[in-house]
Design an enzyme around this catalytic site. Sequence first.
Site: not given
Length: 296
Positions: A24, A108-109, A111-115, A147
Amino acid sequence: MTFQDPSRNTLKLKNYFDLPAPAKINLFLHIVGRTDNGYHLLQSVFQLVSLFDYIDLEELSDGKIERAGDINWSVESDLCWKAAKLLQEKCPDKGVRITVRKNIPDGAGLGGGSSDAATVLIGLNQMWGLGLTRQELCGLGVSLGADVPFFVFGQTAFAEGIGEVLQPVETEEMQFQIIFPGVRVSTAEIFNHPDLTRNTNLCTIANLKQQLHNFVQSPWGRNDLETVARSLYAPIEQAVKLLTPFGNPRMSGSGSAVYVAEKNLDKKSVKIPLPENWRQWAVKGLKKHPLWSWTC
């Protein structure tokens, strides 16, 4: 992009491969206050984009939750493992091996981990036949991170609260040029910085409608975290300067990724000579999560 449809599974133990977990960006991010317990209150528009991690879920018959792939930290602190443990409370006999193949950089901002955690919630809800609604999965996601509910929500959203209060919004179709400047940003460091702006005026969806349909030409708002992040991390400042000739660069989340928005949906990445370990993508905005139809 393809992923395995659960309707094709006929074996007792199911395997779901290549489940997408999209990144995102924040079209804007305003910090509008703080709660009594120190959490920051925000307003933002979250936009899904076509940069993906991929998740494999392999059902296990021994009731264990295993985590494989990119992990090089304590499994008990891993969001995907925590997501599986949350759902396992509803079916203690179920087990799964979770493998994550990373394309979205950490810190990186984007949202990879949350996604990744949200895709685990969505995928295991299907695999284990739990029948939880999107709203119920969003509720579980709040305990994993601010997130995570957005990625379960699965569409462009105006976010409030700590990011968990979500309303759908529409934007113009856009492509984004994203640069990751090779540094991992500490979100806590940015949010705790004394120079962070924490009193931006509130806005409403009604006020946003026109701005969101003209975002490329006139990017509305700002990222309140950007000034602090640029002062602390020289590569973010450098990335902003590199993208300035191509549009109106803005940082996503707490950084470090920086992007410009474009209307040309077939344009390739601008050819910018980048330092070693930097990365660049041309991605499209997504109206909905690729697994949208898996929940209701």
